[in-house]
Design a protein around this motif. Structure first.
Motif, mmCIF file in Angstrom:
data_model
loop_
_atom_site.group_PDB
_atom_site.id
_atom_site.type_symbol
_atom_site.label_atom_id
_atom_site.label_comp_id
_atom_site.label_asym_id
_atom_site.label_seq_id
_atom_site.Cartn_x
_atom_site.Cartn_y
_atom_site.Cartn_z
ATOM 1 N N MET A 178 0.822 -1.211 0.000
ATOM 2 C CA MET A 178 0.000 0.000 0.000
ATOM 3 C C MET A 178 0.857 1.263 0.000
ATOM 4 O O MET A 178 0.332 2.360 0.155
ATOM 5 C CB MET A 178 -0.902 0.010 1.239
ATOM 6 N N MET A 179 2.161 1.103 -0.203
ATOM 7 C CA MET A 179 3.067 2.256 -0.125
ATOM 8 C C MET A 179 3.531 2.667 -1.516
ATOM 9 O O MET A 179 4.027 1.847 -2.281
ATOM 10 C CB MET A 179 4.279 1.908 0.741
ATOM 11 N N THR A 180 3.387 3.944 -1.815
ATOM 12 C CA THR A 180 3.822 4.452 -3.122
ATOM 13 C C THR A 180 4.828 5.583 -3.010
ATOM 14 O O THR A 180 5.392 5.989 -4.021
ATOM 15 C CB THR A 180 2.610 4.960 -3.927
ATOM 16 N N GLY A 181 5.062 6.090 -1.828
ATOM 17 C CA GLY A 181 5.974 7.218 -1.675
ATOM 18 C C GLY A 181 7.104 6.898 -0.717
ATOM 19 O O GLY A 181 7.095 5.868 -0.036
ATOM 20 N N PRO A 187 3.276 15.567 8.028
ATOM 21 C CA PRO A 187 2.205 15.167 8.947
ATOM 22 C C PRO A 187 2.092 13.661 9.150
ATOM 23 O O PRO A 187 1.810 13.202 10.254
ATOM 24 C CB PRO A 187 0.947 15.743 8.278
ATOM 25 N N ALA A 188 2.302 12.865 8.107
ATOM 26 C CA ALA A 188 2.172 11.411 8.251
ATOM 27 C C ALA A 188 3.267 10.853 9.154
ATOM 28 O O ALA A 188 3.003 9.988 9.998
ATOM 29 C CB ALA A 188 2.221 10.735 6.880
ATOM 30 N N PHE A 189 4.490 11.332 8.988
ATOM 31 C CA PHE A 189 5.578 10.897 9.864
ATOM 32 C C PHE A 189 5.276 11.274 11.312
ATOM 33 O O PHE A 189 5.438 10.449 12.226
ATOM 34 C CB PHE A 189 6.901 11.533 9.423
ATOM 35 N N LEU A 218 -5.228 6.734 5.652
ATOM 36 C CA LEU A 218 -3.794 6.870 5.410
ATOM 37 C C LEU A 218 -3.556 6.639 3.922
ATOM 38 O O LEU A 218 -3.756 5.530 3.413
ATOM 39 C CB LEU A 218 -3.008 5.858 6.235
ATOM 40 N N ALA A 219 -3.178 7.698 3.218
ATOM 41 C CA ALA A 219 -2.990 7.614 1.772
ATOM 42 C C ALA A 219 -1.757 6.774 1.429
ATOM 43 O O ALA A 219 -0.779 6.772 2.187
ATOM 44 C CB ALA A 219 -2.837 9.009 1.186
ATOM 45 N N PRO A 220 -1.758 6.072 0.306
ATOM 46 C CA PRO A 220 -0.597 5.256 -0.079
ATOM 47 C C PRO A 220 0.708 6.045 -0.119
ATOM 48 O O PRO A 220 1.755 5.531 0.267
ATOM 49 C CB PRO A 220 -0.979 4.740 -1.471
ATOM 50 N N SER A 225 5.961 7.065 5.248
ATOM 51 C CA SER A 225 6.319 8.074 6.250
ATOM 52 C C SER A 225 5.693 7.742 7.602
ATOM 53 O O SER A 225 6.343 7.884 8.649
ATOM 54 C CB SER A 225 5.845 9.456 5.790
ATOM 55 N N TYR A 226 4.451 7.280 7.585
ATOM 56 C CA TYR A 226 3.784 6.899 8.835
ATOM 57 C C TYR A 226 4.505 5.723 9.484
ATOM 58 O O TYR A 226 4.761 5.732 10.696
ATOM 59 C CB TYR A 226 2.334 6.525 8.537
ATOM 60 N N LEU A 227 4.838 4.707 8.696
ATOM 61 C CA LEU A 227 5.554 3.550 9.231
ATOM 62 C C LEU A 227 6.908 3.954 9.802
ATOM 63 O O LEU A 227 7.299 3.488 10.875
ATOM 64 C CB LEU A 227 5.741 2.506 8.133
ATOM 65 N N SER A 228 7.621 4.825 9.108
ATOM 66 C CA SER A 228 8.907 5.308 9.605
ATOM 67 C C SER A 228 8.747 6.031 10.933
ATOM 68 O O SER A 228 9.508 5.809 11.874
ATOM 69 C CB SER A 228 9.545 6.238 8.571
#
Length: 291
Positions: A178-181, A187-189, A218-220, A225-228
């Protein structure tokens, strides 16, 4: 003196003046995994042969070159350890035309008695202190190190597989689909860092990364960034148990990510010298009785 920070995948060499100033530097992908058995003398000559030909006769090596997979194993030195202990424990290796020494790695244990080890980071730590006697130092990376310095000596340290966990989770699990970036500040981080402070534990939080995506929260392009932020947030919280000044040593995007996570957790991050390894090796070299 010639100083070489020689790791698994790359090597960084410095030609140093008597006062430790960097006269020249070079970096390449000639890590120890690229050196064939018995090939380290030739690899060193290829790396710094012109400096040797110009009259340098002292070479100090640190990093995985002193491991079992390297040139010769330099036994770990137990913490607490300082510059004098490292200089006294250098391991000589045979090399025609120059005196070559290996810096030993350091060992420690956590509160439960589980061993900790490092090779190469110790010289970066001492190079980054800039005269400080006490410090909390973080070296971001695949295996992030958190080092406690007390009285000018490394008192202990811990290792977190933060970077490697991110690579594995984003590249080899359902989360990566689901990750593209890329992982970057934003903000996601920060949302990931904030989530790391909540209950439930890391394993539960990891699945939440997928669930947030499934429900459109949570956008792809923001998922990496969120996972990091989630992983680094957990790492910082475990190592910085109360707000503190943290000296960051390293380079690349992880420096900014760790710096922001430390700030969000109430601490303050200060970036260290990117040539900390050269400074640390120079300080050890000053204390060495060269033959």
């Amino acid at each position: 003196m010639i100083a070489v920070d020689w790791g698994t995948s790359s090597a960084r060499a410095y030609r140093l003046a008597p006062d430790g100033a960097v006269l020249a530097r070079r970096e390449g992908a000639g890590g120890i995994l690229r050196v064939p058995e018995g090939g380290f003398p030739a690899a060193l000559t290829e790396m710094v042969g012109d400096w040797l030909a110009a009259g340098e006769t002292r070479v100090l090596l640190s990093g995985m070159v002193g491991s079992r997979q390297g040139w010769q194993e330099a036994p770990y030195l137990a913490c607490p350890a300082g510059l004098d202990e490292l200089a006294a424990a250098l391991v000589p290796v045979p090399f025609a035309g120059a005196s070559v020494r290996l810096v030993p790695g350091l060992s420690a244990a956590d509160a439960a008695g589980t061993p900790e080890v490092m090779r190469g980071e110790e010289v970066q730590v001492f190079g980054a202190l800039a005269g400080a006697e006490d410090a909390l130092i973080c070296l971001p990376g695949s295996h992030a190190k958190w080092v406690r310095v007390a009285g000018g000596r490394i008192a202990g340290f811990s290792t977190s597989m933060t970077g490697e966990a991110f690579a594995a989770l984003s590249g080899h699990t359902i989360l990566g689909r689901m990750m593209t970036g890329p992982a970057e500040l934003g903000p996601a981080f920060e949302a990931g860092v904030a989530r790391s402070a909540e209950g439930g534990g890391l394993l539960h939080h990891l699945f939440g990364t997928r669930a947030l995506g499934l429900f459109g929260r949570l956008a792809p392009e923001d998922a990496a960034s969120y996972l990091s932020g989630l992983l680094i947030g957990h790492d910082v919280a475990a190592a910085m148990t109360e707000p503190a000044l943290v000296r960051l040593v390293g380079s690349g995007p992880l420096m900014a990510l760790y710096g922001r996570a430390i700030a969000l957790k109430g601490g303050k991050a200060v970036a260290g010298d990117p040539d900390a390894a050269a400074r640390g090796l120079a300080l050890i070299g000053e204390r060495t009785e060269w033959m």
